[in-house]
Design a protein around this motif. Structure first.
Motif, PDB file in Angstrom:
ATOM      1  N   UNK A  69       0.858  -1.187   0.000  1.00 50.56           N
ATOM      2  CA  UNK A  69       0.000   0.000   0.000  1.00 50.56           C
ATOM      3  C   UNK A  69       0.896   1.239   0.000  1.00 50.56           C
ATOM      4  N   UNK A  70       0.606   2.157  -0.897  1.00 51.15           N
ATOM      5  CA  UNK A  70       1.360   3.419  -0.908  1.00 51.15           C
ATOM      6  C   UNK A  70       0.376   4.566  -0.792  1.00 51.15           C
ATOM      7  N   UNK A  71       0.652   5.455   0.148  1.00 47.09           N
ATOM      8  CA  UNK A  71      -0.179   6.654   0.314  1.00 47.09           C
ATOM      9  C   UNK A  71       0.651   7.875  -0.095  1.00 47.09           C
ATOM     10  N   UNK A  72       0.017   9.016  -0.088  1.00 49.49           N
ATOM     11  CA  UNK A  72       0.724  10.251  -0.466  1.00 49.49           C
ATOM     12  C   UNK A  72       1.950  10.473   0.433  1.00 49.49           C
ATOM     13  N   UNK A  73       1.882  10.006   1.677  1.00 48.50           N
ATOM     14  CA  UNK A  73       3.037  10.164   2.579  1.00 48.50           C
ATOM     15  C   UNK A  73       4.232   9.337   2.109  1.00 48.50           C
ATOM     16  N   UNK A  74       3.970   8.312   1.310  1.00 47.00           N
ATOM     17  CA  UNK A  74       5.042   7.445   0.828  1.00 47.00           C
ATOM     18  C   UNK A  74       5.666   7.925  -0.469  1.00 47.00           C
ATOM     19  N   UNK A  75       5.157   9.019  -1.017  1.00 48.48           N
ATOM     20  CA  UNK A  75       5.739   9.580  -2.248  1.00 48.48           C
ATOM     21  C   UNK A  75       6.758  10.643  -1.833  1.00 48.48           C
ATOM     22  N   UNK A  76       8.034  10.461  -2.207  1.00 47.44           N
ATOM     23  CA  UNK A  76       9.065  11.415  -1.756  1.00 47.44           C
ATOM     24  C   UNK A  76       8.764  12.842  -2.218  1.00 47.44           C
ATOM     25  N   UNK A  77       9.212  13.790  -1.436  1.00 45.47           N
ATOM     26  CA  UNK A  77       8.973  15.202  -1.770  1.00 45.47           C
ATOM     27  C   UNK A  77       9.623  15.591  -3.095  1.00 45.47           C
TER      28      UNK A  77
END
Ligand code: FES
Ligand code: FES
Length: 148
Positions: A69-77
């Protein structure tokens, strides 16, 4: 049950039928993923399950067990899509944008060089009350030209 979220294992004691969105927000306080409609009609709750964009508001949490599961928090800045959103100043209130970004990443993975019609079609399930659609198209066109 154990959930793999953003490459971390979380042990969650939730009923199997509870939507993943509620588990993310209420149990794990990962509040980047938003609640809009609760019936898969707005895209605010979009996350990736094994790399595919899905609406977490209608996905029973048990169906996400054993998956990535990937959420927006898991997408690097510094991810190119987040950077393009900043460069083009896409967000207005920002509420829909985590879902927009998760959908855009999925779309660009499927088609690295979408034309405007493909962008509109691929993003059509993600609603924005602020009407940021032209800037979303601009950011995605920029990404398509530059390559992601
Ligand atoms: S909250 Fe899931 S699609 Fe609207
Ligand atoms: S930026 Fe406000 S709802 Fe999309």
């Amino acid at each position: 049950m154990k959930l793999n979220i953003n490459d971390q294992t979380h042990e969650v004691n939730a009923p199997e039928h509870v939507p993943l969105l509620w588990v993310l927000r209420e149990y794990l306080h990962l509040t980047g993923t938003k609640y809009g409609c609760g019936i898969a009609q707005c895209g605010a709750c979009t996350v990736h399950i094994d790399g595919v964009a899905q609406r977490s508001c209608i996905l029973p949490v048990a169906q996400a067990v054993g998956k990535k599961i990937t959420t927006i928090e898991g997408i690097p800045e510094n991810h190119p899509v987040k950077q393009a959103w900043i460069d083009v100043q896409v967000p207005q209130c920002g509420y829909c944008q985590p879902g927009q970004i998760m959908q855009a990443i999925h779309l660009l993975k499927e088609n690295a060089n979408p034309d405007i019609e493909a962008i509109k079609a691929g993003m059509s399930g993600n609603l924005c009350r602020c009407g940021t659609y032209p800037r979303i198209i601009k950011a995605m066109t920029k990404l398509a030209k530059e390559g992601t």
